[in-house]
Scaffold this motif. Structure first.
Motif, PDB file in Angstrom:
ATOM      1  N   ILE A  52      44.706  75.027  -5.738  1.00  0.00           N
ATOM      2  CA  ILE A  52      44.847  74.023  -4.692  1.00  0.00           C
ATOM      3  C   ILE A  52      46.227  74.216  -4.080  1.00  0.00           C
ATOM      4  O   ILE A  52      47.249  73.924  -4.719  1.00  0.00           O
ATOM      5  CB  ILE A  52      44.686  72.599  -5.261  1.00  0.00           C
ATOM      6  CG1 ILE A  52      43.397  72.509  -6.090  1.00  0.00           C
ATOM      7  CG2 ILE A  52      44.668  71.575  -4.139  1.00  0.00           C
ATOM      8  CD1 ILE A  52      43.320  71.279  -6.953  1.00  0.00           C
ATOM      9  N   ALA A  53      46.251  74.738  -2.856  1.00  0.00           N
ATOM     10  CA  ALA A  53      47.523  75.068  -2.206  1.00  0.00           C
ATOM     11  C   ALA A  53      47.338  75.129  -0.697  1.00  0.00           C
ATOM     12  O   ALA A  53      46.268  75.523  -0.206  1.00  0.00           O
ATOM     13  CB  ALA A  53      48.053  76.405  -2.714  1.00  0.00           C
ATOM     14  N   GLU A  54      48.372  74.753   0.040  1.00  0.00           N
ATOM     15  CA  GLU A  54      48.339  74.896   1.492  1.00  0.00           C
ATOM     16  C   GLU A  54      48.652  76.337   1.896  1.00  0.00           C
ATOM     17  O   GLU A  54      48.144  76.853   2.881  1.00  0.00           O
ATOM     18  CB  GLU A  54      49.354  73.940   2.130  1.00  0.00           C
ATOM     19  CG  GLU A  54      49.055  72.467   1.913  1.00  0.00           C
ATOM     20  CD  GLU A  54      47.731  72.034   2.526  1.00  0.00           C
ATOM     21  OE1 GLU A  54      47.373  72.508   3.640  1.00  0.00           O
ATOM     22  OE2 GLU A  54      47.038  71.225   1.877  1.00  0.00           O
ATOM     23  N   ALA A  55      49.494  76.974   1.096  1.00  0.00           N
ATOM     24  CA  ALA A  55      49.893  78.358   1.355  1.00  0.00           C
ATOM     25  C   ALA A  55      50.471  78.890   0.043  1.00  0.00           C
ATOM     26  O   ALA A  55      50.897  78.123  -0.818  1.00  0.00           O
ATOM     27  CB  ALA A  55      50.924  78.417   2.482  1.00  0.00           C
ATOM     28  N   PRO A  56      50.449  80.197  -0.141  1.00  0.00           N
ATOM     29  CA  PRO A  56      49.936  81.247   0.749  1.00  0.00           C
ATOM     30  C   PRO A  56      48.417  81.358   0.666  1.00  0.00           C
ATOM     31  O   PRO A  56      47.781  80.713  -0.162  1.00  0.00           O
ATOM     32  CB  PRO A  56      50.612  82.493   0.195  1.00  0.00           C
ATOM     33  CG  PRO A  56      50.713  82.211  -1.281  1.00  0.00           C
ATOM     34  CD  PRO A  56      51.030  80.748  -1.380  1.00  0.00           C
ATOM     35  N   LYS A  57      47.851  82.208   1.478  1.00  0.00           N
ATOM     36  CA  LYS A  57      46.407  82.416   1.462  1.00  0.00           C
ATOM     37  C   LYS A  57      46.015  83.222   0.214  1.00  0.00           C
ATOM     38  O   LYS A  57      46.629  84.241  -0.095  1.00  0.00           O
ATOM     39  CB  LYS A  57      45.948  83.141   2.718  1.00  0.00           C
ATOM     40  CG  LYS A  57      46.032  82.293   3.984  1.00  0.00           C
ATOM     41  CD  LYS A  57      45.394  82.995   5.157  1.00  0.00           C
ATOM     42  CE  LYS A  57      45.423  82.110   6.398  1.00  0.00           C
ATOM     43  NZ  LYS A  57      44.636  80.877   6.202  1.00  0.00           N
ATOM     44  N   PHE A  65      51.389  65.840  -2.588  1.00  0.00           N
ATOM     45  CA  PHE A  65      52.463  66.822  -2.802  1.00  0.00           C
ATOM     46  C   PHE A  65      52.004  68.231  -2.447  1.00  0.00           C
ATOM     47  O   PHE A  65      52.788  69.044  -1.968  1.00  0.00           O
ATOM     48  CB  PHE A  65      52.980  66.745  -4.240  1.00  0.00           C
ATOM     49  CG  PHE A  65      52.036  67.301  -5.282  1.00  0.00           C
ATOM     50  CD1 PHE A  65      52.081  68.636  -5.635  1.00  0.00           C
ATOM     51  CD2 PHE A  65      51.098  66.478  -5.896  1.00  0.00           C
ATOM     52  CE1 PHE A  65      51.228  69.150  -6.593  1.00  0.00           C
ATOM     53  CE2 PHE A  65      50.240  66.989  -6.852  1.00  0.00           C
ATOM     54  CZ  PHE A  65      50.289  68.330  -7.207  1.00  0.00           C
ATOM     55  N   VAL A  66      50.706  68.520  -2.686  1.00  0.00           N
ATOM     56  CA  VAL A  66      50.206  69.839  -2.308  1.00  0.00           C
ATOM     57  C   VAL A  66      50.198  69.978  -0.792  1.00  0.00           C
ATOM     58  O   VAL A  66      50.612  71.003  -0.232  1.00  0.00           O
ATOM     59  CB  VAL A  66      48.799  70.077  -2.893  1.00  0.00           C
ATOM     60  CG1 VAL A  66      48.206  71.369  -2.335  1.00  0.00           C
ATOM     61  CG2 VAL A  66      48.853  70.144  -4.412  1.00  0.00           C
ATOM     62  N   GLY A  88      54.161  71.748  -4.058  1.00  0.00           N
ATOM     63  CA  GLY A  88      53.693  72.335  -5.302  1.00  0.00           C
ATOM     64  C   GLY A  88      52.311  72.944  -5.151  1.00  0.00           C
ATOM     65  O   GLY A  88      51.643  72.774  -4.123  1.00  0.00           O
ATOM     66  N   ILE A  89      51.894  73.681  -6.166  1.00  0.00           N
ATOM     67  CA  ILE A  89      50.545  74.263  -6.239  1.00  0.00           C
ATOM     68  C   ILE A  89      49.910  73.794  -7.536  1.00  0.00           C
ATOM     69  O   ILE A  89      50.565  73.777  -8.596  1.00  0.00           O
ATOM     70  CB  ILE A  89      50.595  75.805  -6.191  1.00  0.00           C
ATOM     71  CG1 ILE A  89      51.090  76.281  -4.821  1.00  0.00           C
ATOM     72  CG2 ILE A  89      49.224  76.409  -6.492  1.00  0.00           C
ATOM     73  CD1 ILE A  89      51.240  77.791  -4.713  1.00  0.00           C
ATOM     74  N   ALA A  90      48.657  73.409  -7.467  1.00  0.00           N
ATOM     75  CA  ALA A  90      47.913  72.945  -8.644  1.00  0.00           C
ATOM     76  C   ALA A  90      46.770  73.907  -8.942  1.00  0.00           C
ATOM     77  O   ALA A  90      46.306  74.641  -8.053  1.00  0.00           O
ATOM     78  CB  ALA A  90      47.375  71.540  -8.429  1.00  0.00           C
ATOM     79  N   ALA A  91      46.330  73.899 -10.172  1.00  0.00           N
ATOM     80  CA  ALA A  91      45.188  74.730 -10.571  1.00  0.00           C
ATOM     81  C   ALA A  91      44.328  73.961 -11.561  1.00  0.00           C
ATOM     82  O   ALA A  91      44.847  73.257 -12.438  1.00  0.00           O
ATOM     83  CB  ALA A  91      45.651  76.040 -11.190  1.00  0.00           C
TER      84      ALA A  91
END
Length: 404
Positions: A345-350, A385-386, A391-394
């Protein structure tokens, strides 16, 4: 007359034998051979544990093992499916001495009664245990489950010539658990040891020698003892046909903060980016979540238990170390990894351009085929926050089949 509720019944499981007739020495003692995907002794212990749950009891277990089998027993113990209040002691040179060691281990707990069970009888059934318990509650000091002899019996001479046909009337095959008032059987065993006799073949014969009346209850034809290699093969076939597959699913979640940097590592792939993930190791959030998912399938804690962030040796460490460690734990406990699924779960990077390499990395780390590895990615629609690129979540899911 006592009631079943008045009885505090301990379970002594005798597992110190070598089992010479069960195959070659290289295969190990029969009580640790696998049937239905788990060691024989685990089936035996769990039969008693589930019976105790059904009848509202909390027995203490004493497992008597050979001094050389500590590692074998600890490995087997990981395959138990039920909780056990357990004492482990070393046995002696004979079964008789091993049982006495088990009984002595109970002296501080002073149960009212004890059931003595061969580890190599994994098919003891709950109904038979209830019959034994009821007979003890009725006041019998010694209770022996037994099955009437059905075959015609012949006596032969040293040349294998039949000398007579023996009447089956009143003849029974003794089984375990053999059940006793605790103080009575402990005294009988201690007396037998002091007498120097070591030729008793079971605990009921010691009770008979000590003058304790032994009462028969109905045994079970399915409660056979595994003695030969053929017995073990037959038991494995029975359990393999009837046992439900032990399929477990574990979930893992992790999140790491994004800070200014030059790239992120996800599923072992470095992706150039204007930010990096903050963490004690390489902060591979995907592998951290998957590590937790695998550990969850066998109740082995989480990544922090095995790799504390306070430990300087893991500073900057590649997270494949963590995932491969979790996979090894799963395999040591009899698990086969069937599937690994990671959602980032992230806005970037691709993630899309790197997905196939990520899947290939998971397949290599876990030792499974590519089609059993899935990596997906989604944004958080600029929410939270993502969405703010903080941040990045998984989220990870692992599926494991346990065979013991």
């Amino acid at each position: 007359m006592e009631t079943k509720e008045d009885i505090s019944c301990a379970i002594v499981v005798v597992a110190a034998g070598r089992g010479e007739r069960a195959g070659s020495p290289g295969e190990g003692p029969k009580q640790y051979r696998r049937i239905g995907g788990r060691p024989v002794i685990c089936h035996t212990l769990d039969r008693f544990a589930t019976w105790a749950v059904e009848t509202g009891q909390k027995p203490i277990f004493v497992v008597v093992i050979h001094p050389d089998d500590e590692a074998l027993f600890e490995n087997a113990r990981a395959s138990l499916t039920a909780a056990h209040d357990m004492i482990v002691v070393h046995g002696g040179e004979t079964r008789q001495r091993s049982v006495l060691a088990g009984l002595k281990a109970l002296t501080a707990r002073q149960p009212s009664h004890v059931m003595i069970q061969d580890a190599a009888r994994p098919f003891v059934d709950h109904d038979m245990l209830v019959r034994c318990q009821e007979a003890l509650a009725a006041g019998h000091a010694a209770v022996l489950p037994a099955v009437a002899v059905a075959d015609t019996l012949k006596r032969a001479d040293s040349n294998s010539h039949v000398t007579e046909t023996v009447s089956r009337a009143g003849l029974f095959g003794a089984q375990t658990p053999q059940c006793f008032r605790f103080d009575a059987i402990l005294s009988a065993h201690e007396g037998a040891a002091l007498s120097g006799r070591s030729d008793f073949t079971d605990d009921a014969s010691i009770a008979e020698w000590a003058g304790i009346p032994v009462t028969l209850v109905e045994g079970s034809p399915d409660n056979f003892k595994l003695t030969t290699q053929r017995d073990i093969a037959m038991a494995d076939q029975i359990l393999s046909q009837t046992a439900l597959p032990d399929v477990r699913t574990g979930n893992g979640y992790d999140v790491h903060q994004l800070v200014e940097g030059d790239g992120v590592t996800l599923c072992g792939v470095f992706i150039p980016h204007d930010q990096k993930l903050l963490g004690h190791s390489d902060a591979d959030v995907a592998l951290h979540a998957l590590t937790d998912a695998l550990l969850a399938t066998c109740g082995a804690g989480d990544i922090g238990d095995h790799f504390p962030p306070s430990d300087p040796q893991w500073k900057g460490a590649a997270s494949h170390i963590f995932l491969e460690h979790a996979a090894a734990i799963v395999r040591e406990r009899g698990g086969v990894i069937m599937n690994a699924d990671v959602s980032l779960i992230a806005e970037a990077p691709k993630v899309g351009p790197h997905r196939n390499q990520m899947r290939a990395n998971l397949a290599e780390m876990l030792g499974i085929s590519l089609d059993r590895c899935s990596v997906k990615a989604t944004t958080n629609e600029k929410i939270g926050f993502v969405g703010r690129r903080e941040g990045i979540a998984a989220i990870a899911t692992a599926t494991v089949v346990f065979r013991g």
